[in-house]
Design a protein around this motif. Structure first.
Motif, short mmCIF file in Angstrom:
data_model
loop_
_atom_site.label_atom_id
_atom_site.label_comp_id
_atom_site.label_asym_id
_atom_site.label_seq_id
_atom_site.Cartn_x
_atom_site.Cartn_y
_atom_site.Cartn_z
N GLY A 81 0.78 -1.23 0.00
CA GLY A 81 0.00 0.00 0.00
C GLY A 81 0.82 1.28 0.00
O GLY A 81 0.25 2.38 0.04
N ALA A 82 2.16 1.18 -0.05
CA ALA A 82 3.01 2.38 -0.03
C ALA A 82 2.81 3.20 -1.30
O ALA A 82 2.58 2.65 -2.38
CB ALA A 82 4.47 1.99 0.12
N THR A 83 2.91 4.51 -1.19
CA THR A 83 2.82 5.39 -2.36
C THR A 83 4.23 5.72 -2.85
O THR A 83 5.23 5.48 -2.16
CB THR A 83 2.11 6.70 -2.00
N VAL A 84 4.29 6.29 -4.05
CA VAL A 84 5.58 6.72 -4.60
C VAL A 84 6.23 7.73 -3.66
O VAL A 84 7.44 7.69 -3.41
CB VAL A 84 5.39 7.33 -6.01
N ARG A 85 5.44 8.64 -3.10
CA ARG A 85 5.97 9.64 -2.18
C ARG A 85 6.62 8.99 -0.96
O ARG A 85 7.72 9.36 -0.55
CB ARG A 85 4.85 10.58 -1.73
N VAL A 87 7.85 6.00 -0.63
CA VAL A 87 9.04 5.20 -0.96
C VAL A 87 10.21 6.09 -1.37
O VAL A 87 11.35 5.88 -0.95
CB VAL A 87 8.72 4.19 -2.08
N VAL A 88 9.93 7.10 -2.18
CA VAL A 88 11.01 7.87 -2.82
C VAL A 88 11.32 9.17 -2.08
O VAL A 88 12.49 9.49 -1.82
CB VAL A 88 10.67 8.17 -4.29
N ILE A 89 10.29 9.93 -1.74
CA ILE A 89 10.49 11.29 -1.24
C ILE A 89 10.66 11.35 0.28
O ILE A 89 11.57 12.01 0.80
CB ILE A 89 9.33 12.21 -1.68
N ASP A 90 9.79 10.66 1.01
CA ASP A 90 9.79 10.79 2.47
C ASP A 90 11.14 10.47 3.12
O ASP A 90 11.53 11.15 4.09
CB ASP A 90 8.69 9.91 3.09
N PRO A 91 11.89 9.45 2.65
CA PRO A 91 13.18 9.17 3.28
C PRO A 91 14.18 10.33 3.20
O PRO A 91 15.15 10.37 3.97
CB PRO A 91 13.70 7.96 2.50
N LEU A 92 13.93 11.29 2.30
CA LEU A 92 14.84 12.43 2.19
C LEU A 92 14.65 13.44 3.32
O LEU A 92 15.51 14.30 3.55
CB LEU A 92 14.64 13.14 0.84
N GLY A 93 13.50 13.37 4.00
CA GLY A 93 13.26 14.26 5.14
C GLY A 93 12.74 15.62 4.76
O GLY A 93 12.71 16.54 5.59
N HIS A 94 12.30 15.80 3.49
CA HIS A 94 11.72 17.09 3.11
C HIS A 94 10.35 17.26 3.76
O HIS A 94 9.53 16.34 3.75
CB HIS A 94 11.57 17.18 1.58
N GLU A 95 10.10 18.44 4.31
CA GLU A 95 8.83 18.68 5.00
C GLU A 95 7.76 19.27 4.08
O GLU A 95 6.59 19.22 4.40
CB GLU A 95 9.06 19.62 6.19
N ALA A 96 8.16 19.80 2.95
CA ALA A 96 7.19 20.40 2.03
C ALA A 96 7.56 20.03 0.60
O ALA A 96 8.74 19.78 0.29
CB ALA A 96 7.15 21.93 2.19
N ALA A 122 0.40 7.95 -6.11
CA ALA A 122 -0.01 6.68 -6.71
C ALA A 122 0.44 5.53 -5.83
O ALA A 122 1.58 5.51 -5.33
CB ALA A 122 0.59 6.55 -8.11
N SER A 123 -0.43 4.56 -5.63
CA SER A 123 -0.09 3.39 -4.81
C SER A 123 0.75 2.41 -5.61
O SER A 123 0.41 2.06 -6.75
CB SER A 123 -1.38 2.71 -4.32
N THR A 124 1.83 1.94 -5.01
CA THR A 124 2.68 0.96 -5.70
C THR A 124 2.01 -0.40 -5.77
O THR A 124 2.41 -1.25 -6.58
CB THR A 124 4.04 0.83 -4.98
N SER A 125 1.00 -0.63 -4.95
CA SER A 125 0.32 -1.93 -4.96
C SER A 125 -0.43 -2.18 -6.26
O SER A 125 -0.61 -3.32 -6.68
CB SER A 125 -0.67 -2.03 -3.79
N SER A 126 -0.87 -1.11 -6.92
CA SER A 126 -1.61 -1.25 -8.17
C SER A 126 -0.70 -1.24 -9.39
O SER A 126 -1.17 -1.33 -10.52
CB SER A 126 -2.64 -0.12 -8.30
N VAL A 135 10.31 2.22 -9.15
CA VAL A 135 10.14 3.03 -7.94
C VAL A 135 11.26 2.72 -6.95
O VAL A 135 11.86 3.63 -6.36
CB VAL A 135 8.76 2.78 -7.31
N ALA A 136 11.55 1.42 -6.76
CA ALA A 136 12.63 1.04 -5.83
C ALA A 136 13.98 1.57 -6.33
O ALA A 136 14.82 2.01 -5.53
CB ALA A 136 12.68 -0.49 -5.70
N LEU A 137 14.19 1.54 -7.64
CA LEU A 137 15.44 2.05 -8.20
C LEU A 137 15.54 3.56 -7.99
O LEU A 137 16.61 4.07 -7.63
CB LEU A 137 15.49 1.71 -9.70
#
Length: 587
Positions: A81-85, A87-96, A122-126, A135-137
């Motif tokens: 159920g993870a989204t692209v955000r 998986v990709v963006i949130d680990p960077l720690g950006h708040e906006a 977008a959900s990666t599950s679909s 997305v993982a790359l």
């Protein structure tokens, strides 16, 4: 430079089979290492032990303190159920959003991997398996790293995506260890090659071309490899030195000795002879699309397209993901009806279509039985092969040929599907991504068979090396509903795609941004290819004139030779016209 990871006498087995046996090696800062070897030979195991995903059975793995490393293997899974955000963006720690949006590196990765259009929520599950891999790359590529470990990263990328990934990795100082069967990618990106074979890891300087030279030289000196493997390496050398001499940029080995191996090796294929044979087998009409249109929803995949595939044509079909390449193959195969227009198939056509789907076979059936179910012997051009010998060429040695189909991996089933296809002795082959799940040795075997195959061939593939090796022409789907012929091959396709992307930013009235030097290089490459073709056609024309003189008292032979001569002269006229066009572009 300091080492990032060291393996000391590492061993790893699954069951009774040792995949790594006393392996010692290291990865230093800035290394770019390509890992090659047979399917099931231990490449992925080596990566997982090196990355710490799997412990060794014996030996020691040490890593530099505070090592920043990202790993993307074929077993990498994303959270349900993870989204692209996420998986990709949130680990960077950006708040906006504006924080990451102003980061050109993040935007470049998302755009380069074709993820921008999905939306961050977008959900990666679909998504499909290939989309999740991208997305993982992306999540790995946007990080600041010391070491990047990738397993088959090009599998779900188109030609354009592979080029972008190569350029991205070359622009970074991150060390890289990558398993891939994409030989263009290996040559472009990697400065060292590891070959996993028999539990050992052989190390070579350079990319794919250098590895081929080194392996052939080792075979010459040792004289211990089986004759089939040596002959295959010699033919590959002939291709590398004659067809694309600039591929090897690091001549660190005794090239003179390697060239001695290929002194008497013929060119990979005699195009004129195969074309003549194909015309005799197929006649004039093979496959034709007349004023064909096809829509996906409101989008026109094909818009009033007329395209003729003739006898002996060897065509590479390229285009971005979703442009309709697979759909076009299905139309050619007759598996899909167009919205408008019609398809014409020649009366003598025996068509075989390799799809990306695996056909269901009786899981209890043995590999050899599945091949012999189609035929026991096959003639491919001048080659006569038994079912067993063809199965061996596709990576099924004697004992493996008695394996039940239910015990085969996805890659092995793909190879079996290819073998069964060729056993049917088609004269028209439609291949949709034939390189998926094939290791480099099996790819060489496939190319060897296609080199000698005297029929019509249409290949959809992201593997630039395969397209350049087995195809004479390249056509592209550019997203405008047309099928476009590209005399400059894949280089021209990439140039046109660059122009397409630049057009919205510069506006329609702006001049093209591609340099004249780039256009000249593409034209000069096409000139060299056409000159080789003209030389071959001229030689064959001379031979036919001599044969006509000798056959003056044999009317049947005269008719046959005269028909072939007319075909050669017509081809020569076409090539000369193409040469003049290319010469104008090169000036």
């Amino acid at each position: 430079m300091a080492n990032l990871v060291n393996l000391e006498s590492v061993s790893k087995s699954y069951g009774i089979r040792p995949l790594l046996d006393g392996v010692s090696l290291g990865v230093a800062e800035g290394d770019r290492i390509g890992v090659v070897g047979l399917n099931g030979g231990g490449k992925t195991t080596l990566l997982e032990v090196l990355a710490g995903l799997e412990p060794p059975d014996d030996g020691r793995v040490s890593r530099a303190r505070d090592l920043r490393m990202a790993v993307v293997t074929q077993r990498t899974e994303l959270a349900e159920g993870a989204t692209v955000r996420q998986v990709v963006i949130d680990p960077l720690g950006h708040e906006a959003d504006h924080e990451w949006a102003s980061d050109s590196r993040v935007r470049g990765v998302l755009d380069g991997l074709g993820l921008t259009g999905y939306g961050l929520d977008a959900s990666t599950s679909s998504m499909s398996g290939g989309e999740r891999r991208r997305v993982a790359l992306a999540a790995a590529l946007i990080q600041e790293l010391d070491l990047l470990v990738l397993d088959e990263p090009t599998n779900h990328l188109d030609v354009e995506g592979v080029r972008w990934l190569a350029e991205h990795l070359l622009a970074r100082r991150t060390a890289l260890v990558v398993v891939t069967h994409d030989r263009w990618f290996l040559d472009t990106v990697c400065g060292r090659t590891w070959e996993v074979t028999g539990g050992r890891v052989e190390q070579y300087e350079g990319g794919y071309a250098d590895w081929v030279f080194a392996r052939a030289e080792r075979a010459r000196l040792a004289e211990t490899l089986e004759e089939r493997r040596r002959n295959l390496a010699r033919k590959e050398l002939a291709w590398l030195r004659r067809g694309a001499p600039a591929r090897t940029s690091k001549p660190r080995y005794r090239i003179e000795a390697a060239e001695a191996l290929i002194a008497d090796v013929p060119a990979p294929r005699d195009t004129v002879e195969l074309l003549s044979f194909a015309k005799r087998r197929l006649g004039r009409t093979v496959l034709e699309l007349e004023d064909v249109s096809l829509h996906l929803g409101e989008r026109a995949l094909l818009d009033h397209v007329t395209w003729r595939v003739g006898p002996g044509d060897r065509i590479g079909l390229v285009g971005v993901n979703g442009s309709g390449k697979t759909t076009l193959l299905r139309l050619l195969a007759g598996d899909l009806e167009p919205d408008g227009g019609h398809r014409v198939e020649g009366k003598t056509v025996r068509l075989a279509h390799l799809t990306q789907e695996l056909h269901d076979l009786d899981p209890a059936l043995r590999v050899l039985e599945a091949v012999e179910e189609v035929a026991r012997r096959v003639t491919l051009g001048k080659l006569e092969l038994t079912a067993s010998s063809l199965a061996e060429r596709f990576g099924f040695p004697g004992n493996r040929q008695w394996t039940p189909i239910g015990d085969l991996s996805g890659g092995e089933r793909r190879r079996l599907q290819l073998a069964r296809l060729l056993m049917s002795e088609p004269n028209v082959l439609l291949l949709d991504e034939p390189t998926n799940d094939l290791d480099i040795d099996t790819l060489q075997q496939l190319e060897d068979l296609l080199d000698a195959w005297p029929g019509t061939l249409v290949v959809v593939s992201h593997d630039r090396y395969l397209v350049e090796r087995v195809c004479d022409t390249v056509v592209a789907l550019m997203g405008d509903g047309k099928v476009r012929n590209l005399p400059g091959g894949i280089e021209e396709y990439l140039r046109r795609r660059d122009e397409q992307r630049a057009a919205p930013a510069t506006g329609p009235a702006q001049p093209k941004t591609v340099s004249n030097a780039t256009e000249r290089r593409a034209a000069q490459k096409e000139l060299a290819r056409l000159e080789r073709r003209l030389e071959s056609l001229s030689k064959r024309e001379k031979e036919l004139h001599e044969a006509l003189a000798l056959a003056a008292t044999n009317p049947e032979r005269l008719l046959e030779l005269d028909a072939e001569l007319r075909a050669v002269v017509a081809d020569k006229d076409e090539v000369e016209a193409s040469w003049l066009e290319a010469a104008e572009r090169a000036e």
